[in-house]
Scaffold this motif. Structure first.
Motif, PDB file in Angstrom:
ATOM      1  N   GLU A   1       0.160  24.434 -14.183  1.00 29.69           N
ATOM      2  CA  GLU A   1       1.001  23.411 -14.775  1.00 29.69           C
ATOM      3  C   GLU A   1       0.876  22.097 -14.008  1.00 29.69           C
ATOM      4  N   ARG A   2       1.396  21.044 -14.612  1.00 31.48           N
ATOM      5  CA  ARG A   2       1.365  19.726 -13.967  1.00 31.48           C
ATOM      6  C   ARG A   2       2.468  19.616 -12.921  1.00 31.48           C
ATOM      7  N   ALA A   3       2.160  18.943 -11.831  1.00 32.16           N
ATOM      8  CA  ALA A   3       3.109  18.741 -10.738  1.00 32.16           C
ATOM      9  C   ALA A   3       2.730  17.446 -10.023  1.00 32.16           C
ATOM     10  N   PRO A   4       3.669  16.832  -9.262  1.00 36.70           N
ATOM     11  CA  PRO A   4       3.315  15.617  -8.515  1.00 36.70           C
ATOM     12  C   PRO A   4       2.145  15.867  -7.567  1.00 36.70           C
ATOM     13  N   LEU A   5       1.336  14.828  -7.407  1.00 34.72           N
ATOM     14  CA  LEU A   5       0.167  14.950  -6.537  1.00 34.72           C
ATOM     15  C   LEU A   5       0.576  15.316  -5.119  1.00 34.72           C
ATOM     16  N   ALA A   6       1.710  14.798  -4.644  1.00 35.76           N
ATOM     17  CA  ALA A   6       2.165  15.119  -3.286  1.00 35.76           C
ATOM     18  C   ALA A   6       2.417  16.614  -3.148  1.00 35.76           C
ATOM     19  N   PHE A   7       3.040  17.225  -4.152  1.00 39.35           N
ATOM     20  CA  PHE A   7       3.292  18.661  -4.091  1.00 39.35           C
ATOM     21  C   PHE A   7       1.979  19.439  -4.095  1.00 39.35           C
ATOM     22  N   THR A   8       1.023  18.971  -4.899  1.00 33.99           N
ATOM     23  CA  THR A   8      -0.268  19.655  -4.956  1.00 33.99           C
ATOM     24  C   THR A   8      -0.987  19.581  -3.615  1.00 33.99           C
ATOM     25  N   LEU A   9      -0.906  18.423  -2.941  1.00 37.71           N
ATOM     26  CA  LEU A   9      -1.620  18.247  -1.680  1.00 37.71           C
ATOM     27  C   LEU A   9      -0.937  18.977  -0.521  1.00 37.71           C
ATOM     28  N   PHE A  10       0.391  18.942  -0.504  1.00 37.21           N
ATOM     29  CA  PHE A  10       1.123  19.476   0.642  1.00 37.21           C
ATOM     30  C   PHE A  10       1.785  20.819   0.357  1.00 37.21           C
TER      31      PHE A  10
ATOM     32  N   ALA B   1       0.822  -1.204   0.000  1.00 38.39           N
ATOM     33  CA  ALA B   1       0.000   0.000   0.000  1.00 38.39           C
ATOM     34  C   ALA B   1       0.857   1.256   0.000  1.00 38.39           C
ATOM     35  N   ALA B   2       1.974   1.202   0.750  1.00 39.17           N
ATOM     36  CA  ALA B   2       2.872   2.364   0.755  1.00 39.17           C
ATOM     37  C   ALA B   2       3.479   2.589  -0.625  1.00 39.17           C
ATOM     38  N   ALA B   3       3.853   1.490  -1.306  1.00 42.09           N
ATOM     39  CA  ALA B   3       4.403   1.639  -2.653  1.00 42.09           C
ATOM     40  C   ALA B   3       3.375   2.240  -3.602  1.00 42.09           C
ATOM     41  N   VAL B   4       2.135   1.753  -3.480  1.00 39.67           N
ATOM     42  CA  VAL B   4       1.070   2.328  -4.320  1.00 39.67           C
ATOM     43  C   VAL B   4       0.862   3.801  -3.990  1.00 39.67           C
ATOM     44  N   ALA B   5       0.919   4.111  -2.685  1.00 40.44           N
ATOM     45  CA  ALA B   5       0.746   5.516  -2.289  1.00 40.44           C
ATOM     46  C   ALA B   5       1.859   6.388  -2.850  1.00 40.44           C
ATOM     47  N   VAL B   6       3.095   5.844  -2.842  1.00 42.60           N
ATOM     48  CA  VAL B   6       4.215   6.615  -3.403  1.00 42.60           C
ATOM     49  C   VAL B   6       4.004   6.864  -4.883  1.00 42.60           C
ATOM     50  N   VAL B   7       3.550   5.816  -5.594  1.00 42.85           N
ATOM     51  CA  VAL B   7       3.298   5.986  -7.029  1.00 42.85           C
ATOM     52  C   VAL B   7       2.190   7.001  -7.260  1.00 42.85           C
ATOM     53  N   VAL B   8       1.135   6.890  -6.453  1.00 42.19           N
ATOM     54  CA  VAL B   8       0.020   7.829  -6.620  1.00 42.19           C
ATOM     55  C   VAL B   8       0.459   9.251  -6.298  1.00 42.19           C
ATOM     56  N   LEU B   9       1.231   9.424  -5.206  1.00 34.76           N
ATOM     57  CA  LEU B   9       1.670  10.767  -4.836  1.00 34.76           C
ATOM     58  C   LEU B   9       2.654  11.341  -5.850  1.00 34.76           C
ATOM     59  N   ALA B  10       3.373  10.471  -6.555  1.00 33.30           N
ATOM     60  CA  ALA B  10       4.306  10.952  -7.565  1.00 33.30           C
ATOM     61  C   ALA B  10       3.645  11.157  -8.926  1.00 33.30           C
ATOM     62  N   TRP B  11       2.384  10.774  -9.033  1.00 36.44           N
ATOM     63  CA  TRP B  11       1.698  10.900 -10.319  1.00 36.44           C
ATOM     64  C   TRP B  11       1.475  12.380 -10.645  1.00 36.44           C
ATOM     65  N   PRO B  12       1.842  12.801 -11.848  1.00 31.22           N
ATOM     66  CA  PRO B  12       1.670  14.236 -12.180  1.00 31.22           C
ATOM     67  C   PRO B  12       0.206  14.587 -12.434  1.00 31.22           C
ATOM     68  N   VAL B  13      -0.240  15.619 -11.804  1.00 31.82           N
ATOM     69  CA  VAL B  13      -1.597  16.137 -11.979  1.00 31.82           C
ATOM     70  C   VAL B  13      -1.514  17.646 -12.195  1.00 31.82           C
ATOM     71  N   ARG B  14      -2.566  18.200 -12.766  1.00 30.47           N
ATOM     72  CA  ARG B  14      -2.594  19.628 -12.983  1.00 30.47           C
ATOM     73  C   ARG B  14      -2.894  20.342 -11.672  1.00 30.47           C
ATOM     74  N   GLN B  15      -2.082  21.330 -11.379  1.00 28.85           N
ATOM     75  CA  GLN B  15      -2.339  22.134 -10.203  1.00 28.85           C
ATOM     76  C   GLN B  15      -3.614  22.945 -10.416  1.00 28.85           C
ATOM     77  N   SER B  16      -4.319  23.194  -9.366  1.00 30.99           N
ATOM     78  CA  SER B  16      -5.547  23.968  -9.450  1.00 30.99           C
ATOM     79  C   SER B  16      -5.715  24.774  -8.173  1.00 30.99           C
TER      80      SER B  16
END
Length: 457
Positions: free
Chosen positions: A435-444, A194-209
């Motif tokens: 612009e697109r950025a990792p999901l972790a950056f967008t959340l935190f 689950a942690a590995a999946v979370a890392v992949v998800v948090l590293a997934w690029p998404v558009r900032q909003s």
């Protein structure tokens, strides 16, 4: 108490301690340390059989913690793998004969035999630990300088039988704990996955909003400002009323302006009379010709003052600069109110030409470029977002009336929705895309910015 009675008492005591051990650590301690109360030895090694010829050192006397990578521990495992004490003896045992046998270093390869004198003592007794069902659980190796006597081997065999029975019972008793341990390991694997999946998800690029309060405002409106300094007498249109080119919007108090014009007209008449007198006097007296030029300048000054007064009086009535809708808040707000030159009173806008204006707080600011997507969620219809395209984002933040420092955002409604653009004055929430950025950056992003501001990291 006789010596024989003492031996039996020690034997029974050791059996009791082994059978009542609450953990394998306690059991190992009894086996490798307390056994010397019955059979003398210099060192004892408890090994566990993991497979054919595969032995694992579980405990060594006088050693609290076993390092399985230590040279001695690895050497012991190699020696037992070479001697194979887990195999049945070549000569079958007679009934009542002890199962323990001497480990002969002569049977070892040269590489292992050379280290025997360094690591072990000359006499090594292998005492197998066999479960009640006949399975070999492991063995106990007792080491000392002198050979083991037959009586000692009998006692060691009897004690090994009790040890094996206690060890097997302890394993069964701890079976549930082992199952819990396996469940715990499985849970750890699941958590790791689950942690590995979370890392992949948090590293997934998404558009900032970012979200910002927004409203629909006129695009390129005609500003109607006060053309003079005075008091607004009357506003002749209603808020949001359609007007045509030249329609009267509001008028100023004209009494002061008329009085100023009348005074300017009388001052002009006086100046003209003075000019005529000066001209007549110049015919009779040549020295008075210089007065004529002064009087003519005075007349020109009074004419300019009269023209200015008449222009101000003409500006007292303000008309619409173009056809559209008069946009302002309230008629009573302006009626009787003094205004300065250039102060905005209202705007005339084309209701079909609107745009989006949003205020993005500094704390929520993201990188925005012209041409990016914007979606407007109106308060009157939040389920039908209106698409727009960013036109401009201000570099300087402005202080809004509510005390929030924010950037001004302007966006145009795209071509598909321009025909059905929202009406003026509607408000809602604009979602701005960057612009697109990792999901972790967008959340935190905001927590990180807060920590940096507070701690300076």
């Amino acid at each position: 108490m006789t010596e024989q009675t003492s031996v039996y008492a020690v034997l029974l005591q050791l059996e009791r301690e082994a059978r009542h051990a609450e953990s394998e650590d306690a059991f190992r301690f009894v086996v490798v340390n307390q056994t010397r109360r019955l059979v003398a030895f210099r060192q004892a090694v408890l090994v566990r059989l993991e497979g054919p010829g595969l032995f694992v050192v579980d405990a060594v006397s006088n050693v609290p913690v076993i390092d399985r990578e230590a040279p001695l521990v690895r050497w012991i495992a190699r020696v037992l793998a070479a001697l194979r004490p887990d195999l049945p003896p070549e000569t079958p045992l007679e009934p009542g004969q002890p199962a323990g046998r001497r480990l002969d270093p002569a049977a070892l390869p040269e590489a292992l035999r050379a280290d025997w004198a360094e690591w072990w003592l000359p006499e090594a007794l292998w005492q197998p630990l066999t479960a009640p069902d006949g399975r070999l659980l492991g063995g106990l190796v007792l080491l000392r300088e002198e050979p083991f006597k037959p009586a000692e081997r009998v006692l060691a065999d009897r004690l090994a039988d009790a040890y094996a029975h206690a060890w097997e019972a302890l394993r069964r008793r701890l079976g549930r704990r082992f199952a819990d341990a396996r469940t715990h390991r499985r849970r750890r694997w699941i958590m790791a996955a689950a942690a590995a999946v979370a890392v992949v998800v948090l590293a997934w690029p998404v558009r900032q909003s970012a979200l910002a309060p927004a409203e629909v405002v006129p695009r390129d409106p005609w500003m109607v400002a006060a053309p003079l300094e005075g008091v607004v007498e009357e506003v002749l249109v209603q808020p949001n009323q359609p007007v045509a080119l030249g329609d009267v919007l509001f008028r100023f108090e004209e009494a002061p302006l008329r009085a100023r014009r009348d005074v300017a007209a009388k001052q002009l008449a006086v100046a003209e009379a003075d000019l005529r007198l000066a001209q007549q006097g110049a015919f009779r007296d040549v020295t008075r010709k210089g007065e004529v030029a002064l009087k003519e300048a005075a007349v020109a000054l009074r004419q300019a003052e009269l023209a200015y007064a008449e222009e101000m009086l003409a500006r007292a009535v303000v008309t619409a600069p173009a056809a559209g809708v008069a946009v302002f808040a309230d008629r009573d707000h302006w009626t009787g109110r003094p205004v300065a030159v250039g102060e905005r009173v209202m705007v005339v806008a084309d209701p079909a030409r609107t745009e989006l204006r949003a205020w993005l707080p500094v704390s929520d600011a993201i990188g925005l470029e012209p041409g990016t997507d914007v979606r407007l969620f109106l308060a009157v219809d939040p389920l039908a977002p209106v698409a727009a395209v960013l036109r401009r984002a201000s570099y300087d933040a402005e202080m809004r009336p509510d005390g929030v420092l924010a950037y001004r955002i302007e966006a145009e409604f795209d071509g598909d929705t321009a025909a059905a653009a929202p009406r003026l004055g509607l408000q809602g929430t604009a979602k701005l895309y960057g612009e697109r950025a990792p999901l972790a950056f967008t959340l935190f992003r905001r927590p990180i910015a807060t920590v940096r501001q507070v701690l300076g990291l």
